[in-house]
Design an enzyme around this catalytic site. Structure first.
Site, PDB file in Angstrom:
ATOM      1  N   HIS A 183      44.744 -24.106  32.474  1.00 21.82           N
ATOM      2  CA  HIS A 183      43.702 -24.017  33.092  1.00 21.82           C
ATOM      3  C   HIS A 183      42.691 -24.488  32.702  1.00 21.82           C
ATOM      4  O   HIS A 183      42.392 -24.486  32.171  1.00 21.82           O
ATOM      5  CB  HIS A 183      44.081 -22.475  33.259  1.00 21.82           C
ATOM      6  CG  HIS A 183      45.758 -21.365  33.300  1.00 21.82           C
ATOM      7  ND1 HIS A 183      45.769 -21.116  34.519  1.00 21.82           N
ATOM      8  CD2 HIS A 183      46.573 -21.401  32.388  1.00 21.82           C
ATOM      9  CE1 HIS A 183      47.302 -20.090  34.619  1.00 21.82           C
ATOM     10  NE2 HIS A 183      47.188 -21.172  33.018  1.00 21.82           N
ATOM     11  N   TYR A 184      41.434 -23.920  33.877  1.00 18.19           N
ATOM     12  CA  TYR A 184      40.251 -24.277  33.300  1.00 18.19           C
ATOM     13  C   TYR A 184      39.884 -22.871  33.632  1.00 18.19           C
ATOM     14  O   TYR A 184      40.012 -21.906  34.840  1.00 18.19           O
ATOM     15  CB  TYR A 184      39.583 -25.514  34.785  1.00 18.19           C
ATOM     16  CG  TYR A 184      39.613 -25.151  35.532  1.00 18.19           C
ATOM     17  CD1 TYR A 184      38.864 -24.316  36.238  1.00 18.19           C
ATOM     18  CD2 TYR A 184      39.630 -26.841  36.308  1.00 18.19           C
ATOM     19  CE1 TYR A 184      38.792 -24.054  38.127  1.00 18.19           C
ATOM     20  CE2 TYR A 184      39.624 -26.873  37.618  1.00 18.19           C
ATOM     21  CZ  TYR A 184      39.409 -25.070  37.990  1.00 18.19           C
ATOM     22  OH  TYR A 184      38.442 -25.028  40.084  1.00 18.19           O
ATOM     23  N   THR A 185      38.446 -22.339  33.112  1.00 23.32           N
ATOM     24  CA  THR A 185      37.986 -21.808  33.360  1.00 23.32           C
ATOM     25  C   THR A 185      37.141 -20.671  34.063  1.00 23.32           C
ATOM     26  O   THR A 185      37.312 -19.929  34.911  1.00 23.32           O
ATOM     27  CB  THR A 185      37.455 -20.802  31.577  1.00 23.32           C
ATOM     28  OG1 THR A 185      36.351 -21.796  31.478  1.00 23.32           O
ATOM     29  CG2 THR A 185      38.156 -21.224  30.395  1.00 23.32           C
TER      30      THR A 185
ATOM     31  N   GLU B  93      44.596 -21.913  28.623  1.00 26.90           N
ATOM     32  CA  GLU B  93      42.888 -21.778  29.219  1.00 26.90           C
ATOM     33  C   GLU B  93      41.581 -23.064  28.940  1.00 26.90           C
ATOM     34  O   GLU B  93      41.474 -23.048  27.579  1.00 26.90           O
ATOM     35  CB  GLU B  93      41.747 -20.600  29.707  1.00 26.90           C
ATOM     36  CG  GLU B  93      42.311 -19.650  30.661  1.00 26.90           C
ATOM     37  CD  GLU B  93      42.254 -19.296  31.630  1.00 26.90           C
ATOM     38  OE1 GLU B  93      41.507 -20.272  31.806  1.00 26.90           O
ATOM     39  OE2 GLU B  93      42.677 -18.874  32.157  1.00 26.90           O
TER      40      GLU B  93
ATOM     41  N   HIS C  42      48.143 -25.326  36.462  1.00 25.36           N
ATOM     42  CA  HIS C  42      47.927 -24.322  37.473  1.00 25.36           C
ATOM     43  C   HIS C  42      48.401 -24.689  39.282  1.00 25.36           C
ATOM     44  O   HIS C  42      49.109 -24.188  39.758  1.00 25.36           O
ATOM     45  CB  HIS C  42      46.698 -23.630  37.007  1.00 25.36           C
ATOM     46  CG  HIS C  42      47.014 -22.417  38.026  1.00 25.36           C
ATOM     47  ND1 HIS C  42      45.798 -20.863  37.317  1.00 25.36           N
ATOM     48  CD2 HIS C  42      48.405 -20.904  37.905  1.00 25.36           C
ATOM     49  CE1 HIS C  42      46.185 -19.919  37.700  1.00 25.36           C
ATOM     50  NE2 HIS C  42      47.552 -19.835  38.495  1.00 25.36           N
TER      51      HIS C  42
ATOM     52  N   ASP D  15      43.111 -25.426  39.880  1.00 24.16           N
ATOM     53  CA  ASP D  15      43.081 -25.912  37.965  1.00 24.16           C
ATOM     54  C   ASP D  15      44.122 -26.853  37.413  1.00 24.16           C
ATOM     55  O   ASP D  15      45.345 -26.116  38.037  1.00 24.16           O
ATOM     56  CB  ASP D  15      42.446 -24.982  37.841  1.00 24.16           C
ATOM     57  CG  ASP D  15      43.511 -23.278  37.163  1.00 24.16           C
ATOM     58  OD1 ASP D  15      43.636 -23.706  38.472  1.00 24.16           O
ATOM     59  OD2 ASP D  15      43.678 -22.808  35.947  1.00 24.16           O
TER      60      ASP D  15
END
Length: 200
Positions: free
Chosen positions: A5-7, A70, A108, A118
């Site tokens: 994921h990215y935040t 993340e 994701h 993401d």
């Protein structure tokens, strides 16, 4: 599985606060900062609430079958070198402990097409492929065959949904920057990845 994921937040500190706040009902096993600092938030043996609705192949409860990581990134910027180095250092242990093959390392967006994007177009999937931590292909130029493309995505694990949404999800990872209708590179890469899976 491993789900990346990215935040989409201003800093790793802000993301950590969000991920540790029960009111937000979201969590992940690991958070990697832009500076390469790795913070474990949830024990690997425990379920983390990072994936939400979606599926990968036959797995419909992804949270129960995955490690969530993340990555401290806003979704528009390149991923920092220290972050990518830390991710590559973290992945071998996770994959070995849980017997996770490269085919089960996904974004994701792979498991939730149209709902999530993401880790996004700026994520360096090719680097993970070179390291043996994910599957991918650099194939180009096959003829366009929408039926074969769709069948390959089914076998790879992409959920069934609108073909245009699935195409966007596939391109976020395997043909970054591509726009417009299905093209020969999309088809070539989907078929090459499908063939890799068949050979495992």
């Amino acid at each position: 599985m491993v789900v990346l994921h990215y935040t989409a937040m201003a800093s790793a500190e802000a993301a950590c606060a969000r991920l540790c706040d029960p009111a937000h009902e979201v969590s992940a096993h690991y958070l990697i900062g832009r500076d390469g600092v790795v913070t474990q938030l949830v024990d690997e043996e425990m379920r983390a609430w990072h994936a939400g609705a979606g599926q990968w192949g036959e797995i419909t409860d992804v949270n129960s079958r995955s490690i969530g990581i993340e990555l401290d990134n806003d979704g528009f910027s390149p991923f920092s070198a220290p972050l990518m180095d830390a991710l590559e250092d973290l992945m071998p242990g996770i994959m070995a402990r849980w017997d996770i093959p490269a085919a089960r390392v996904i974004g994701h967006s792979d498991m939730a097409p149209g709902r999530k994007c993401d880790p996004g177009r700026r994520f360096d999937w090719a680097r993970l492929v070179r390291g043996g931590f994910a599957l991918g292909s650099a194939a180009v130029g096959d003829p366009v065959d929408a039926e074969a493309f769709a069948a390959a995505l089914d076998r790879i694990g992409y959920p069934s949904c609108d073909p245009e949404i699935r195409l966007v999800a596939f391109r976020l990872r395997h043909n970054q920057g591509a726009v417009g209708p299905l093209n020969g590179t999309d088809c070539a890469r989907a078929l090459a990845i499908d063939a890799q899976l068949a050979g495992l």
